[in-house]
Design an enzyme around this catalytic site. Structure first.
Site, PDB file in Angstrom:
ATOM      1  N   HIS A  54       0.849  -1.202   0.000  1.00 35.19           N
ATOM      2  CA  HIS A  54       0.000   0.000   0.000  1.00 35.19           C
ATOM      3  C   HIS A  54       0.876   1.240   0.000  1.00 35.19           C
ATOM      4  O   HIS A  54       2.098   1.146   0.140  1.00 35.19           O
ATOM      5  CB  HIS A  54      -1.005  -0.011   1.150  1.00 35.19           C
ATOM      6  CG  HIS A  54      -0.411   0.084   2.528  1.00 35.19           C
ATOM      7  ND1 HIS A  54       0.394  -0.896   3.070  1.00 35.19           N
ATOM      8  CD2 HIS A  54      -0.506   1.044   3.483  1.00 35.19           C
ATOM      9  CE1 HIS A  54       0.746  -0.547   4.292  1.00 35.19           C
ATOM     10  NE2 HIS A  54       0.231   0.628   4.570  1.00 35.19           N
ATOM     11  N   HIS A  56       1.414   3.929   1.942  1.00 34.15           N
ATOM     12  CA  HIS A  56       1.948   4.696   3.076  1.00 34.15           C
ATOM     13  C   HIS A  56       3.463   4.835   2.996  1.00 34.15           C
ATOM     14  O   HIS A  56       4.155   3.913   2.553  1.00 34.15           O
ATOM     15  CB  HIS A  56       1.540   4.045   4.404  1.00 34.15           C
ATOM     16  CG  HIS A  56       0.104   4.299   4.766  1.00 34.15           C
ATOM     17  ND1 HIS A  56      -0.607   3.504   5.633  1.00 34.15           N
ATOM     18  CD2 HIS A  56      -0.745   5.278   4.364  1.00 34.15           C
ATOM     19  CE1 HIS A  56      -1.836   3.981   5.760  1.00 34.15           C
ATOM     20  NE2 HIS A  56      -1.951   5.049   4.990  1.00 34.15           N
ATOM     21  N   ASP A  58       5.822   4.741   5.076  1.00 33.28           N
ATOM     22  CA  ASP A  58       6.683   3.755   5.746  1.00 33.28           C
ATOM     23  C   ASP A  58       6.676   2.406   5.023  1.00 33.28           C
ATOM     24  O   ASP A  58       7.165   1.404   5.541  1.00 33.28           O
ATOM     25  CB  ASP A  58       6.295   3.596   7.231  1.00 33.28           C
ATOM     26  CG  ASP A  58       4.899   3.031   7.427  1.00 33.28           C
ATOM     27  OD1 ASP A  58       3.977   3.429   6.687  1.00 33.28           O
ATOM     28  OD2 ASP A  58       4.726   2.185   8.332  1.00 33.28           O
ATOM     29  N   HIS A  59       6.130   2.383   3.796  1.00 29.58           N
ATOM     30  CA  HIS A  59       6.135   1.177   2.964  1.00 29.58           C
ATOM     31  C   HIS A  59       6.722   1.433   1.576  1.00 29.58           C
ATOM     32  O   HIS A  59       7.180   0.510   0.917  1.00 29.58           O
ATOM     33  CB  HIS A  59       4.713   0.607   2.849  1.00 29.58           C
ATOM     34  CG  HIS A  59       4.178   0.169   4.183  1.00 29.58           C
ATOM     35  ND1 HIS A  59       4.055  -1.142   4.556  1.00 29.58           N
ATOM     36  CD2 HIS A  59       3.789   0.894   5.268  1.00 29.58           C
ATOM     37  CE1 HIS A  59       3.602  -1.203   5.815  1.00 29.58           C
ATOM     38  NE2 HIS A  59       3.433   0.018   6.252  1.00 29.58           N
ATOM     39  N   HIS A 113      -7.331  -1.154   5.841  1.00 29.81           N
ATOM     40  CA  HIS A 113      -6.323  -0.218   6.364  1.00 29.81           C
ATOM     41  C   HIS A 113      -6.239   0.975   5.410  1.00 29.81           C
ATOM     42  O   HIS A 113      -6.320   2.125   5.813  1.00 29.81           O
ATOM     43  CB  HIS A 113      -4.988  -0.934   6.498  1.00 29.81           C
ATOM     44  CG  HIS A 113      -3.846  -0.066   6.915  1.00 29.81           C
ATOM     45  ND1 HIS A 113      -3.784   0.557   8.142  1.00 29.81           N
ATOM     46  CD2 HIS A 113      -2.709   0.288   6.273  1.00 29.81           C
ATOM     47  CE1 HIS A 113      -2.661   1.267   8.225  1.00 29.81           C
ATOM     48  NE2 HIS A 113      -1.996   1.124   7.104  1.00 29.81           N
ATOM     49  N   ASP A 137       0.053  -3.922   6.314  1.00 29.33           N
ATOM     50  CA  ASP A 137      -0.587  -3.482   7.562  1.00 29.33           C
ATOM     51  C   ASP A 137      -2.024  -4.004   7.664  1.00 29.33           C
ATOM     52  O   ASP A 137      -2.887  -3.360   8.240  1.00 29.33           O
ATOM     53  CB  ASP A 137      -0.610  -1.942   7.635  1.00 29.33           C
ATOM     54  CG  ASP A 137       0.773  -1.349   7.828  1.00 29.33           C
ATOM     55  OD1 ASP A 137       1.731  -2.100   8.071  1.00 29.33           O
ATOM     56  OD2 ASP A 137       0.890  -0.108   7.737  1.00 29.33           O
ATOM     57  N   HIS A 175       5.170  -4.611  10.750  1.00 31.10           N
ATOM     58  CA  HIS A 175       5.565  -3.907  11.989  1.00 31.10           C
ATOM     59  C   HIS A 175       5.762  -4.868  13.157  1.00 31.10           C
ATOM     60  O   HIS A 175       5.081  -5.894  13.244  1.00 31.10           O
ATOM     61  CB  HIS A 175       4.492  -2.881  12.388  1.00 31.10           C
ATOM     62  CG  HIS A 175       4.361  -1.726  11.456  1.00 31.10           C
ATOM     63  ND1 HIS A 175       5.113  -0.581  11.576  1.00 31.10           N
ATOM     64  CD2 HIS A 175       3.569  -1.544  10.366  1.00 31.10           C
ATOM     65  CE1 HIS A 175       4.780   0.270  10.609  1.00 31.10           C
ATOM     66  NE2 HIS A 175       3.844  -0.299   9.851  1.00 31.10           N
TER      67      HIS A 175
END
Ligand code: ZN
Ligand code: FE
Length: 257
Positions: A54, A56, A58-59, A113, A137, A175
């Site tokens: 996805h 985001h 942090d990805h 998410h 996530d 995570h």
């Protein structure tokens, strides 16, 4: 296919899949590039694919720099993420497959998410192998992602797809949230002895700095409250039997935990 877990940022995991014979690699959700580049140098492999779950940051935060280093690599992501994943070239939908080394990955559309989230599942090709699920996530060890762009009903449908996979599927979530997830889980499913035992094991592992990812899907089915909307214990807590209602109530409690 070898899978290397690289801890980055405060609690993210980046996963590098590699084929030692061909000296090629693929990376799942590179939050940052440098630790991936360092590892690729160490194993002397060329990066040929980025599998994003996805959009985001942090990805996908490492996409740009990785593409710069390996201009021929291919960036995969969900079809609905068009315009949100840097350098995305392939727009995947439910039922699509991706190839890496000798393995073929199945794509699941798992909104909740985010509205575009996808997961990659590589079934075992031999009896001694495990299946490998890269779920970003969506499902965490002992928990699940927050509903930023989706509804409880969507997430139940999404997690329901993943829950049907075999118990010996390794769950490579993005995570290290497991200890806190299980702390919460005990507040809604406290009589679950599998959960009590898992909590103790995870507590010990984390004290020693040991990663709790990947976990096994079979263990998630027994102990993760977000896969257990059809158990009496959680239906009782939610005072409802309807899956989306049970899930939504438990998710709401976790948001405030
Ligand atoms: Zn996310
Ligand atoms: Fe994340």
């Amino acid at each position: 296919m070898k899978i290397q877990r690289i801890p980055v940022l405060s609690d993210n995991y980046v996963f590098v899949l590699s084929d030692p014979q061909q000296k090629v690699a693929a990376v799942v959700d590179p939050a940052v590039a440098q630790p991936v580049l360092d590892y690729l140098a160490e194993i002397d492999a060329r990066l040929i694919a980025i599998f994003n779950t996805h959009h985001h940051s942090d990805h996908v935060g490492g996409n740009k720099q990785l593409v710069k280093h390996f201009p021929d690599l291919c960036v995969y992501g969900g079809a609905e993420d068009r315009g949100r994943i840097p350098h995305q070239q392939v727009f995947l939908e439910e039922g699509d497959t991706v190839q890496f080394a000798d393995r073929s990955g199945q794509v699941f559309f798992v909104p909740g998410h985010t509205r575009a989230h996808i997961a990659y599942y590589f079934p075992p090709t031999a009896s001694e192998e495990t299946g490998e699920l890269f779920c970003g996530d969506t499902v965490f060890a002992g928990g699940c992602g927050r509903l930023f762009e989706g509804t409880p009903a969507q997430m139940v449908e999404s997690i329901g797809k993943l829950r049907q996979l075999p118990d010996n599927t390794r769950v490579w979530c993005a995570h290290e949230y497991t200890l806190n997830n299980l702390k919460f889980a005990l507040t809604v499913d406290g009589n679950n002895t599998d959960l009590q035992n898992r909590y103790r094991e995870v507590q010990q592992a984390r004290r020693q700095g040991i990663a709790t990812v990947p976990s096994l899907l079979g263990i998630e089915k027994q102990t993760n409250p977000f896969l257990r909307w059809d158990t009496l214990a959680l239906q009782t807590v939610a005072q409802n039997k309807e899956p989306a209602r049970v899930f939504g109530r438990i998710r709401g409690m976790k948001d405030r935990f």
